[in-house]
Every structure is written in structure tokens, then in C-alpha cells.
Design an enzyme around this catalytic site. Structure first.
Site, PDB file in Angstrom:
ATOM      1  N   ASP A  21       8.988  -3.068   7.109  1.00 20.84           N
ATOM      2  CA  ASP A  21       9.348  -3.808   6.613  1.00 20.84           C
ATOM      3  C   ASP A  21       9.638  -5.217   7.303  1.00 20.84           C
ATOM      4  OD1 ASP A  21       9.375  -5.428   4.541  1.00 20.84           O
ATOM      5  OD2 ASP A  21      11.641  -4.809   4.056  1.00 20.84           O
ATOM      6  N   ASN A  69       3.539  -2.388  -4.268  1.00 28.94           N
ATOM      7  CA  ASN A  69       3.050  -3.359  -3.490  1.00 28.94           C
ATOM      8  C   ASN A  69       1.025  -3.232  -4.198  1.00 28.94           C
ATOM      9  OD1 ASN A  69       3.971  -1.614  -0.136  1.00 28.94           O
ATOM     10  ND2 ASN A  69       4.510  -4.112  -1.500  1.00 28.94           N
TER      11      ASN A  69
END
Ligand code: FPP
Length: 250
Positions: A21, A69
Site C-alpha cells: 500500500d 480496485n
């Protein structure tokens, strides 16, 4: 003494899972577009793969693209898919040279056909490698995976292949996309976020969680070693008392 030398090679987690991340924030800090962060994140993927294989970690799962996503701007999704294809193409010989087997989990059918094709070829070409299994979680979310498992087991029950009373941990484990891998004992998340975000919810039941503020594109071997050392310094009790653990360890 180097950080790496402090690691007890007899007490390694068998399986390390990583939420990569912070690519976007890393890029923003540098005044660049998010995709620049993803591109630089590939070097970190190389580093942890190499570090894991060198230490003797047997399984590593990287959260490369979540079901959520897909909601990102189309150009970012396209850029990530293109990056995936080019990286796999570039790295496949290195994976083979280093005896690394590539596997995927997730709803791979959702990926563009070029990415599916590249992945399939890479999985096939590396399938006999035995040093480490690198699992890419792509179009993956744990809730999706659990729904698929429930459907599968319900079908088995309907077909009379399993009695409802016989459904247990093993039957659920066997219906998950991770059925061939041991559960991760360590989960690392970069970028300072302290959530699991729909990643391996069932499989992480007993995992140690390690959070670091380092953004993914800055994550290097030394950070991976730090996470392993942190894991080794924790006492894993699995619901037992300290005394019981000492007795078991002898
Ligand atoms: C999270 O950062 C990262 C991703 C969603 C993608 C990860 C992809 C790579 C590291 C490159 C490709 C990987 C392989 C295996 C070829 P973010 O975009 O959520 O960052 P932010 O939270 O700062 O916005």
C-alpha cells in the site's frame, strides 16, 4: 551485526502475506502521477521476492489488485494491468532461474485477456519450481472468495456429496482459492494503514500483523527483515497460556 544475520532461520513464518500500500501517496509526495508509484512498486516486489527466497520463506502472497480496485479511474486500472503483463514477461526467466513458482488467487476471469494469458503461461512455466511459491492476489477479495466457497459447498451438499453435519474447517479450507497453501503466519501492510481490507480474512485468523509507515515503493529488504524479526520476537500462543507454550517448546 547485520539485520539479516539476527534472523533465526529455524523460526521463519512459512507463509508471509503482504498488502502493498501507499504507491499513490508516494508518487503524490514527489509531485508525480499515481502510476509512477505503481511503476516504482515493482522494484519493491522484486526485493521482497528475492529476500523471501534467500531466507527460505516457502510461500509469499502479494495483494496486487483488489476487487475494489476495479472502481479506480479507468486509466489507472489499465496502467496496472499493463504493468502486470510487462512485469511478468520481464521477470519470468528470473523466477525460473531462482526456482520460484508463480500462482494466482482471485477472480482471474475478470482480468483483460492479455493479462490472463500472460499469467497462465507464467504459472505453467514455473509450476515445477520448488524453492518458493509467489502468489499474486488479483481481482481478489476475501468476501468474494468466501461467497464462492459457500456456493461450492452448498452445491456439494445439494448433490449429496457432503452431509451438512460434516462441514468443518477442512471442508471450508478446501473450498477456498488458497487450499494448496498453508495459512500466512505473518501479514505485513505498508503505508501506515492498519486495516485488513478484505484480504485473506479466513486465512489470517491467527496471523501476526505487522504495520509499517513505509510506503510500498520505498519498501526494501531491510524492512522485510525488520518484519520477520518483529514476528520472531512475538509469542504465538494460539489461545493457550505462556506456560503451556513454554511446555510445548520444551
Ligand atoms: C496500493 O497503492 C497498490 C496497488 C493497488 C497496486 C500494487 C501494484 C504494484 C506494486 C505493481 C504491480 C505488481 C506486480 C506484482 C507486477 P495505492 O495505489 O492504494 O496507494 P495509496 O493508498 O497511496 O493511494
Amino acid at each position: 551485526m547485520e539485520l539479516k544475520d539476527k534472523i533465526d532461520l529455524n523460526n521463519l513464518p512459512k507463509h508471509v502475506a503482504i498488502i502493498m500500500d501507499g504507491n499513490g501517496r508516494w508518487a503524490k509526495q514527489k509531485g508525480k502521477a499515481r502510476v509512477f508509484g505503481h511503476k516504482n512498486g515493482v522494484q519493491s516486489v522484486r526485493e521482497v521476492t528475492e529476500a523471501g527466497a534467500e531466507l527460505g520463506i516457502q510461500y509469499m502472497t502479494l495483494y496486487a489488485f483488489s476487487t475494489e480496485n476495479w472502481n479506480r479511474p479507468k486509466f489507472e486500472v489499465t496502467a496496472l494491468m499493463t504493468l502486470l503483463v510487462s512485469t511478468i514477461r520481464k521477470e519470468i526467466s528470473t523466477l525460473n532461474k531462482n526456482q520460484i513458482r508463480l500462482q494466482t488467487i482471485g477472480n482471474i476471469n475478470m482480468l483483460p485477456s492479455a493479462a490472463q494469458k500472460e499469467l497462465l503461461e507464467a504459472v505453467e512455466s514455473t509450476k515445477h519450481n520448488t524453492r518458493m511459491t509467489l502468489v499474486l492476489a488479483l481481482s481478489y477479495s476475501s468476501k468474494w472468495e468466501i461467497i464462492e466457497a459457500v456456493k461450492d459447498i452448498a452445491q456439494q451438499a445439494k448433490d449429496g456429496q457432503i452431509a451438512i453435519d460434516d462441514i468443518n474447517e477442512d471442508s471450508i479450507k478446501d473450498a477456498l482459492s488458497t487450499k494448496d497453501f498453508p495459512d500466512p503466519e505473518l501479514m505485513i501492510r505498508t503505508s501506515g494503514e492498519t486495516r485488513i481490507s478484505n484480504f485473506l480474512l479466513w486465512q489470517l485468523a491467527y496471523a501476526e500483523l505487522f504495520f509499517t509507515p513505509v510506503f510500498w515503493p520505498d519498501f526494501r529488504k531491510k524492512h522485510f527483515y525488520e518484519a520477520i524479526l518483529n514476528f520472531q520476537n512475538r509469542e504465538r500462543r494460539f489461545g493457550m497460556t505462556s506456560e503451556q507454550i513454554t511446555d510445548v517448546k520444551g
